[in-house]
Design a protein around this motif. Structure first.
Motif, short mmCIF file in Angstrom:
data_model
loop_
_atom_site.label_atom_id
_atom_site.label_comp_id
_atom_site.label_asym_id
_atom_site.label_seq_id
_atom_site.Cartn_x
_atom_site.Cartn_y
_atom_site.Cartn_z
N THR A 157 42.34 39.90 32.06
CA THR A 157 42.83 38.55 32.45
C THR A 157 44.04 38.79 33.53
OG1 THR A 157 44.60 38.36 30.47
CG2 THR A 157 42.32 37.52 30.47
N SER A 158 44.42 40.13 33.68
CA SER A 158 45.22 40.36 34.92
C SER A 158 44.66 40.77 36.20
CB SER A 158 46.15 41.23 34.38
OG SER A 158 45.78 42.59 34.03
N SER A 159 43.26 41.05 36.10
CA SER A 159 42.69 41.54 37.34
C SER A 159 41.59 40.62 37.74
CB SER A 159 41.88 43.04 36.83
OG SER A 159 40.91 43.31 37.81
N PHE A 160 40.99 40.53 38.86
CA PHE A 160 40.40 39.52 39.45
C PHE A 160 39.28 40.28 40.53
CE2 PHE A 160 44.23 37.68 38.09
CZ PHE A 160 43.96 36.58 37.55
N VAL A 161 38.13 39.60 40.55
CA VAL A 161 36.94 40.01 41.35
C VAL A 161 36.79 38.80 42.28
CG1 VAL A 161 35.78 41.45 39.69
CG2 VAL A 161 35.18 39.06 39.85
N GLY A 162 36.25 39.28 43.52
CA GLY A 162 36.03 38.12 44.65
C GLY A 162 34.73 37.49 44.20
N VAL A 163 34.94 36.06 44.54
CA VAL A 163 33.45 35.25 44.59
C VAL A 163 33.43 34.78 45.88
CG1 VAL A 163 32.65 33.26 43.21
CG2 VAL A 163 34.28 34.65 42.22
N LEU A 164 33.99 33.63 46.33
CA LEU A 164 33.74 33.22 47.55
C LEU A 164 34.62 34.16 48.67
CD1 LEU A 164 34.45 29.28 47.27
CD2 LEU A 164 32.32 30.61 47.45
N ALA A 165 35.49 34.85 48.07
CA ALA A 165 36.24 35.77 48.63
C ALA A 165 35.74 37.07 48.77
CB ALA A 165 37.62 35.72 48.39
#
Length: 675
Positions: free
Chosen positions: A109-117
């Motif tokens: 929950t502190s790391s993110f993957v791109g979706v639209l970005a």
């Protein structure tokens, strides 16, 4: 409980947030864990350094994939508008139909993957975020999606100011993220979340404003609403407004959008990963009512058009909805080597979600094969996998695990972000007496509830933070189970009590009145939990009348003032935070501005209000730990919440369903990975 938006909010000051999740229960058809996976690299840029994040997506290795599946769920959605949805069921639809710039990286929950970005950059000590979009994104109807749609969607969500939109507004609104108090379309006065720099952007484009600051803000808000309701990206004035560099959101070029925060907001990426951060089609919005300040769009509340893997084929209002795979899904153009689980291409064409409030029918549907996935309460799991399976799951110490039973499979993911609690309104008699609230707290045996109702698949905790969230402090002790102390507290408050054995305690006192416990219908677990609470309070001479109500009825009751008999003074409820940050439960459960949804106990403590504001505006871990410790201690002194359970997350399916991917950020199932 996780309700999320839907009703206009008109309050002021401090941190304004509301999220509701009324009830969700322990189900939770949370999602997924791939049975077979392959590694995929997703590029994102942080500060000025490009890093690679490894994520996984399911691969299909079966010869037969069903063309459709049926999913039985307990509660129908309230809204499918990203700017006004506030419930779990609605959030699940939004996450399959709409998309956000980024999303949580699986269970992290502190790391993110791109979706639209495709990637993003963080600058200026966490106050500037620059997102670079994929250049070929389209909505399901073929309309292109670019940076102007992001600008439109964020400003629309902020102006509508409903549900969980306040999380997105933090740091982006005028007055250091607080918005301003102005005149609403209804004629009333309330908070307007005007994006910071909008006034200056409009002036830059040629608009003029009065010298009075409040009047200027009001005019800017209504001018912005007009632009959003008549959105034309070819209009040079609108282009000039969007490109003004010193505003909350800036269109840098068609595929680059920049967010300018007024302070470091550690939950920013989490906030825009929620449904409130979803991107909508301006054409679709403007064809169906446009944008009004602090007002829901009734058409978009029941109809949806997004860029995600599925399309909503049926409007809300029936006992079921149908999701159809998006035939124009843009993610098919993303190279396989760069496609993360949130960009999975749907394998199952049709998803039928049947909102079946009867638990017995959900069980029957799964056993008969009528439904392939179903929301089943823990107490009823033995009917699907047998008591031996429950014993195995309870004693297993490593997650995730899978257990195949007689009628289906249970995927167990581990502790979830969902908590269960009793909320006590201190504005109504007899709950306005502190000793009464403390007596109730010490009369509740949470361990008994966890064992009897949830078969041990729940954990004790001391809120408002959930043990799965950062800064939870397990050393802080909650209320001891002590019925004798409860009786003593009530007699000190002047009450007379009649115990189950007929003994009258303090016969000269005021007879303790019968109290009403409200909880959400549709869940055997909640019903059984309410019965145990009724029995436990009877042991100290308190009679409890049970009041099961629908989610909608409970939400509507929140419109009443806290000192009204129409407001549920004693509730069994839950919180499943849409923003996986300790800021979320603190704001939802403890903020003074409940705004129709949050803070069901209606806590209004100046110290807590101040601490919440401090928590939002810092990312210093030492300071945050101190803040959340203090909020926890103050909540125990207030005794307006009795913390009950933190749930184990699991999903129940028939045999053979694969590709379920789990993330605590999912409101339900993400269907694109399932086969």
């Amino acid at each position: 409980m996780k309700l999320r938006k839907g009703i206009s909010r008109t309050l002021v000051a401090g941190i304004i947030v509301v999220i509701v999740i009324i009830a969700a229960v322990a189900f939770i058809s949370l999602s997924r864990h791939p049975t077979t996976t392959t590694p995929v690299n997703v590029t994102h840029t942080t500060n000025t350094t490009t890093t690679k994040t490894n994520v996984t997506v399911p691969t299909t290795n079966v010869t037969s994939i069903p063309s459709s599946i049926t999913v039985d769920e307990a509660t129908p959605p309230v809204s499918v508008d990203p700017a006004s949805s506030f419930d779990v069921a609605g959030g699940e639809l939004l996450q399959n139909v709409y998309q956000t710039l980024v999303f949580y990286n699986g269970t992290n929950t502190s790391s993110f993957v791109g979706v639209l970005a495709e990637n993003y950059t963080v600058l200026n000590n966490g106050t500037t975020y620059v997102f670079h979009l994929w250049p070929f994104i389209t909505f399901s109807n073929g309309d292109p999606l670019n940076a102007t749609d992001v600008w439109f969607s964020v400003y629309r969500t902020m102006l509508m100011n409903l549900g969980i939109s306040v999380y997105v507004s933090q740091g982006l609104s005028v007055n250091n993220g607080l918005g301003f108090v102005g005149k609403l379309p209804s004629g009333a006065t309330g908070t307007i979340e005007l994006p910071n720099g909008t006034l200056q952007a409009l002036e830059y484009a040629g608009y003029t404003f009065p010298s009075n600051k409040t009047q200027a803000y009001e005019q800017a808000a209504y001018d912005l609403a007009y632009i959003l309701s008549h959105f034309n990206v070819s209009n040079q004035t609108i282009q000039k407004v969007m490109s003004y560099p010193y505003q909350a959101v800036v269109v840098v070029n068609p595929y680059t959008v920049q967010f300018n925060l007024q302070y470091p907001y550690s939950a920013f990426l989490a906030a825009i990963s929620t449904s409130a951060g979803a991107v909508v089609d301006p054409v679709f919005v403007d064809e169906h009512g446009g944008v009004q300040i602090d007002t829901a769009n009734t058409y978009l509340s029941t109809h949806a058009l997004g860029s995600g893997p599925y399309m909503l084929e049926t409007p809300l209002g029936q006992s079921y909805v149908i999701l159809q795979a998006n035939p124009n899904y843009w993610a098919s153009k993303v190279p396989q080597s760069e496609r993360n689980f949130m960009l999975a291409i749907p394998k199952i064409e049709t998803i039928v979600i049947d909102y079946q409030t009867n638990e017995a029918l959900r069980i029957s549907d799964l056993q008969s094969g009528k439904a392939q996935i179903a929301q089943i309460d823990i107490i009823d799991l033995p009917q699907i996998i047998g008591s031996q399976g429950i014993s195995y799951i309870r004693t297993h110490t490593h997650y995730p695990i899978m257990y195949n039973g007689t009628y289906g499979t249970v995927y167990v993911w581990g502790p979830s972000p969902q908590i269960d609690f009793l909320a006590i309104d201190a504005y109504q008699y007899p709950f306005n007496i502190t000793n009464v609230r403390l007596a109730i707290a010490h009369a509740i045996n949470a361990t008994q509830i966890q064992q009897q109702v949830y078969d041990g698949l729940a954990l004790s905790y001391v809120g408002p933070n959930d043990p799965s969230l950062p800064f939870y402090n397990s050393s802080i002790q909650g209320y001891t189970y002590d019925p004798a102390l409860s009786i003593n507290l009530l007699t000190q408050a002047g009450f007379s009590l009649t115990l189950p054995n007929g003994t009258t305690v303090n016969p000269g006192g005021t007879p303790f009145p019968t109290i009403v416990l409200t909880y959400q219908t549709g869940s055997t677990a909640l019903q059984d939990e309410a019965l145990i609470i009724q029995q436990q309070l009877a042991q100290i001479g308190i009679k409890v009348q049970l009041n099961p109500e629908s989610t909608v009825t409970i939400v509507e009751s929140y419109l009443n003032p806290p000192n009204s008999s129409s407001y549920p003074a004693f509730q069994l409820a839950a919180n499943f935070p849409p923003v996986l940050s300790p800021i979320d439960p603190a704001i939802y459960l403890m903020s003074q501005a409940r705004l129709h949804h949050g803070n069901p106990a209606f806590v209004d403590n100046p110290e807590i209000n101040s601490l919440i504001i401090q928590a939002v505006r810092t990312d210093n871990p030492v300071q945050l730990q101190k803040i959340f410790n203090e909020i926890t201690e103050l909540s125990l002194q207030q005794a307006q919440y009795v913390w009950l359970d933190d749930f184990i997350a699991y999903t129940v399916t028939v045999h053979g369903i694969q590709g379920i991917y789990y993330s605590p950020g999912f409101d339900g199932l993400f269907y694109a990975t399932i086969y």
